[in-house]
Write a protein that holds these residues in place. Sequence first.
Motif, PDB file in Angstrom:
ATOM      1  N   GLY A  75       0.797  -1.217   0.000  1.00 41.99           N
ATOM      2  CA  GLY A  75       0.000   0.000   0.000  1.00 41.99           C
ATOM      3  C   GLY A  75       0.830   1.267   0.000  1.00 41.99           C
ATOM      4  N   LEU A  76       2.109   1.158   0.318  1.00 40.55           N
ATOM      5  CA  LEU A  76       2.975   2.327   0.369  1.00 40.55           C
ATOM      6  C   LEU A  76       3.716   2.581  -0.930  1.00 40.55           C
ATOM      7  CD1 LEU A  76       4.522   1.745   3.926  1.00 40.55           C
ATOM      8  CD2 LEU A  76       2.943   3.571   3.278  1.00 40.55           C
ATOM      9  N   VAL A  77       3.678   1.629  -1.852  1.00 45.59           N
ATOM     10  CA  VAL A  77       4.427   1.721  -3.104  1.00 45.59           C
ATOM     11  C   VAL A  77       3.441   1.781  -4.263  1.00 45.59           C
ATOM     12  CG1 VAL A  77       6.146   0.634  -4.590  1.00 45.59           C
ATOM     13  CG2 VAL A  77       6.348   0.435  -2.102  1.00 45.59           C
ATOM     14  N   THR A  78       3.629   2.728  -5.158  1.00 45.91           N
ATOM     15  CA  THR A  78       2.757   2.846  -6.323  1.00 45.91           C
ATOM     16  C   THR A  78       3.389   2.175  -7.534  1.00 45.91           C
ATOM     17  OG1 THR A  78       3.706   4.937  -7.115  1.00 45.91           O
ATOM     18  CG2 THR A  78       1.991   5.074  -5.419  1.00 45.91           C
ATOM     19  N   ALA A  79       2.590   1.983  -8.566  1.00 48.59           N
ATOM     20  CA  ALA A  79       3.075   1.306  -9.773  1.00 48.59           C
ATOM     21  C   ALA A  79       4.137   2.112 -10.494  1.00 48.59           C
ATOM     22  CB  ALA A  79       1.898   1.027 -10.708  1.00 48.59           C
ATOM     23  N   THR A  80       4.169   3.419 -10.290  1.00 52.87           N
ATOM     24  CA  THR A  80       5.149   4.262 -10.985  1.00 52.87           C
ATOM     25  C   THR A  80       6.471   4.395 -10.230  1.00 52.87           C
ATOM     26  OG1 THR A  80       4.219   6.244  -9.935  1.00 52.87           O
ATOM     27  CG2 THR A  80       3.336   5.607 -12.094  1.00 52.87           C
ATOM     28  N   ASP A  81       6.528   3.830  -9.033  1.00 45.31           N
ATOM     29  CA  ASP A  81       7.752   3.928  -8.236  1.00 45.31           C
ATOM     30  C   ASP A  81       8.802   2.936  -8.722  1.00 45.31           C
ATOM     31  OD1 ASP A  81       6.816   5.909  -6.536  1.00 45.31           O
ATOM     32  OD2 ASP A  81       5.947   4.466  -5.122  1.00 45.31           O
ATOM     33  N   ASP A  82      10.063   3.285  -8.512  1.00 41.80           N
ATOM     34  CA  ASP A  82      11.165   2.328  -8.574  1.00 41.80           C
ATOM     35  C   ASP A  82      11.510   1.964  -7.142  1.00 41.80           C
ATOM     36  OD1 ASP A  82      11.464   2.137 -11.279  1.00 41.80           O
ATOM     37  OD2 ASP A  82      12.953   3.734 -11.419  1.00 41.80           O
ATOM     38  N   LEU A  83      11.688   0.684  -6.896  1.00 39.96           N
ATOM     39  CA  LEU A  83      11.948   0.219  -5.543  1.00 39.96           C
ATOM     40  C   LEU A  83      13.319  -0.429  -5.479  1.00 39.96           C
ATOM     41  CD1 LEU A  83      10.616  -0.154  -2.710  1.00 39.96           C
ATOM     42  CD2 LEU A  83       9.978  -2.438  -3.464  1.00 39.96           C
ATOM     43  N   PRO A 137      10.479  -2.574 -10.562  1.00 43.04           N
ATOM     44  CA  PRO A 137       9.337  -1.664 -10.736  1.00 43.04           C
ATOM     45  C   PRO A 137       8.339  -1.794  -9.589  1.00 43.04           C
ATOM     46  CG  PRO A 137       9.769  -2.960 -12.725  1.00 43.04           C
ATOM     47  CD  PRO A 137      10.560  -3.583 -11.628  1.00 43.04           C
ATOM     48  N   GLY A 138       7.756  -0.682  -9.184  1.00 42.87           N
ATOM     49  CA  GLY A 138       6.813  -0.703  -8.077  1.00 42.87           C
ATOM     50  C   GLY A 138       5.580  -1.541  -8.339  1.00 42.87           C
ATOM     51  N   GLN A 139       5.220  -1.721  -9.610  1.00 42.09           N
ATOM     52  CA  GLN A 139       4.017  -2.494  -9.920  1.00 42.09           C
ATOM     53  C   GLN A 139       4.126  -3.948  -9.474  1.00 42.09           C
ATOM     54  OE1 GLN A 139       3.945  -1.856 -14.114  1.00 42.09           O
ATOM     55  NE2 GLN A 139       5.370  -3.514 -14.580  1.00 42.09           N
ATOM     56  N   LEU A 140       5.350  -4.470  -9.295  1.00 42.52           N
ATOM     57  CA  LEU A 140       5.515  -5.857  -8.868  1.00 42.52           C
ATOM     58  C   LEU A 140       5.100  -6.065  -7.417  1.00 42.52           C
ATOM     59  CD1 LEU A 140       8.952  -6.818 -10.501  1.00 42.52           C
ATOM     60  CD2 LEU A 140       6.634  -7.180 -11.390  1.00 42.52           C
ATOM     61  N   ILE A 141       5.043  -4.986  -6.635  1.00 44.39           N
ATOM     62  CA  ILE A 141       4.699  -5.118  -5.216  1.00 44.39           C
ATOM     63  C   ILE A 141       3.274  -5.627  -5.054  1.00 44.39           C
ATOM     64  CG2 ILE A 141       4.507  -3.849  -3.047  1.00 44.39           C
ATOM     65  CD1 ILE A 141       7.328  -4.194  -4.017  1.00 44.39           C
ATOM     66  N   GLU A 142       2.390  -5.355  -6.036  1.00 43.44           N
ATOM     67  CA  GLU A 142       1.008  -5.794  -5.934  1.00 43.44           C
ATOM     68  C   GLU A 142       0.903  -7.301  -5.760  1.00 43.44           C
ATOM     69  OE1 GLU A 142      -1.860  -4.179  -5.723  1.00 43.44           O
ATOM     70  OE2 GLU A 142      -0.758  -2.290  -5.587  1.00 43.44           O
ATOM     71  N   ARG A 143       1.885  -8.032  -6.282  1.00 39.45           N
ATOM     72  CA  ARG A 143       1.819  -9.497  -6.190  1.00 39.45           C
ATOM     73  C   ARG A 143       2.022  -9.996  -4.770  1.00 39.45           C
ATOM     74  NH1 ARG A 143       4.925 -11.782 -11.610  1.00 39.45           N
ATOM     75  NH2 ARG A 143       4.062 -10.246 -13.084  1.00 39.45           N
ATOM     76  N   LEU A 144       2.478  -9.145  -3.868  1.00 41.69           N
ATOM     77  CA  LEU A 144       2.614  -9.560  -2.477  1.00 41.69           C
ATOM     78  C   LEU A 144       1.256  -9.848  -1.853  1.00 41.69           C
ATOM     79  CD1 LEU A 144       5.371  -7.100  -1.150  1.00 41.69           C
ATOM     80  CD2 LEU A 144       5.629  -9.530  -1.652  1.00 41.69           C
ATOM     81  N   HIS A 145       0.171  -9.259  -2.416  1.00 43.19           N
ATOM     82  CA  HIS A 145      -1.165  -9.530  -1.888  1.00 43.19           C
ATOM     83  C   HIS A 145      -1.540 -10.994  -2.046  1.00 43.19           C
ATOM     84  CE1 HIS A 145      -2.302  -5.443  -0.913  1.00 43.19           C
ATOM     85  NE2 HIS A 145      -1.946  -5.020  -2.122  1.00 43.19           N
ATOM     86  N   GLU A 146      -0.909 -11.673  -2.979  1.00 44.98           N
ATOM     87  CA  GLU A 146      -1.236 -13.068  -3.245  1.00 44.98           C
ATOM     88  C   GLU A 146      -0.509 -14.030  -2.302  1.00 44.98           C
ATOM     89  OE1 GLU A 146      -0.102 -13.616  -7.260  1.00 44.98           O
ATOM     90  OE2 GLU A 146      -1.249 -11.897  -8.018  1.00 44.98           O
TER      91      GLU A 146
END
Length: 393
Positions: A75-83, A137-146
């Motif tokens: 929730g703290l990282v957006t898809a446009t972020d670089d992590l 890429p920040g968009q990969l963080i969404e997969r942590l929900h799984e």
Amino acid sequence: MMEPAGAGQPFARAFLRVAGASLAQHQLGLALALDCQRVICFARTATPELIALQHDAEDAGLQFAIATGPRQLAGLVTATDDLVVVSEGLFVEPGEAVQLLENRSSVVLVQPVEGALAAGFERIDLNRATAGMMRVPGQLIERLHELPADVDVPSALTRIALQAGVSMHDVPAQARVGSGWRMIRSEADAVTLENEWLRSRFGDGAITSPGRALARFAMVNFGSSLLHAGNASNVLSAGVLALLGLAFGLGWFGLGSVAFVFVSVAWVIAEASRLLRAAERHVLGQSPPAIPRADALSWLVDAVLALSILFEIPRFVGQSMLAWLYLPAMLAALLTLMPRITAGRVASWICDRAVLGLALAVAAAFGQVVIGVQLLTLGLVLVGLLLPGRRNN
């Protein structure tokens, strides 16, 4: 990113200290070197050490957040972020990491598996292990929900990144040699790394002089204690000022020999403070100022040295002020000029005020300061005339 070391010991690894700063502070310096805007610390509980780290980050101009689980992190990282992901316990020289990450939009840093597993890194496949850092890429963080809530986040993100096609890049062997790229797992590891780091920074075998060699020797042997004391460079700088004040007073009262010895000691301590302050700035990811404090102290050493010489030169009746000031002023000018036109060991010895101060102390003990300064001045002129100087491209 950090993980607790285990039940009952949160952040045991992240807050092990190396060279006076915790590994988390070293990683904060790494974030600054990489021009990060925010720091997200993955932690299951807030501790006083973590709050102190937050203050350090905010003082450095970074936003700071704490994520207690993978979903909160997402929730703290957006898809446009670089992590940029840094594993807990990883100690990396910022310069090495910047070279590997700054020109790559996404990469997983890896290394040969031989030796990496024993050093505490995680295996990726048959031939490679992680290097403890990646940029994704920040968009990969969404997969942590799984994934389950108790998943190992850095390990899971590594797998997610590789499955998404993020390329791997080997950390060069020279970057992994010595203290430049290490995984710290225990207090013993931290002590070993600290000793190696101090030797690599202070035990340089480059061309040097007796005074600088003494300063380096002191830092190799006592640098660890000084760095752990905190702001020790300030104490050394205050010591330099105190010694120079004593030297001025001793010279004023005619004790020139002792005054020159105090000036020599003050210069050695000033050089030690230069090394120590450079190490403190390195740990905190700070750039050196336009005029380092040690440079200002060195100028003050030269001023007190010139005054101590002046106190040893009698002023005759009818002698002009210019004639009285000529010898110390000429020596000070030559000492400033010679390093700009000579190079190598000669320049190093000329810059060594400890050697100069001791030579003048011997001359003062025999009442021959004037002759000593005259010989030194003539010698510097001959060095400038006879030895090859710097080459300007």
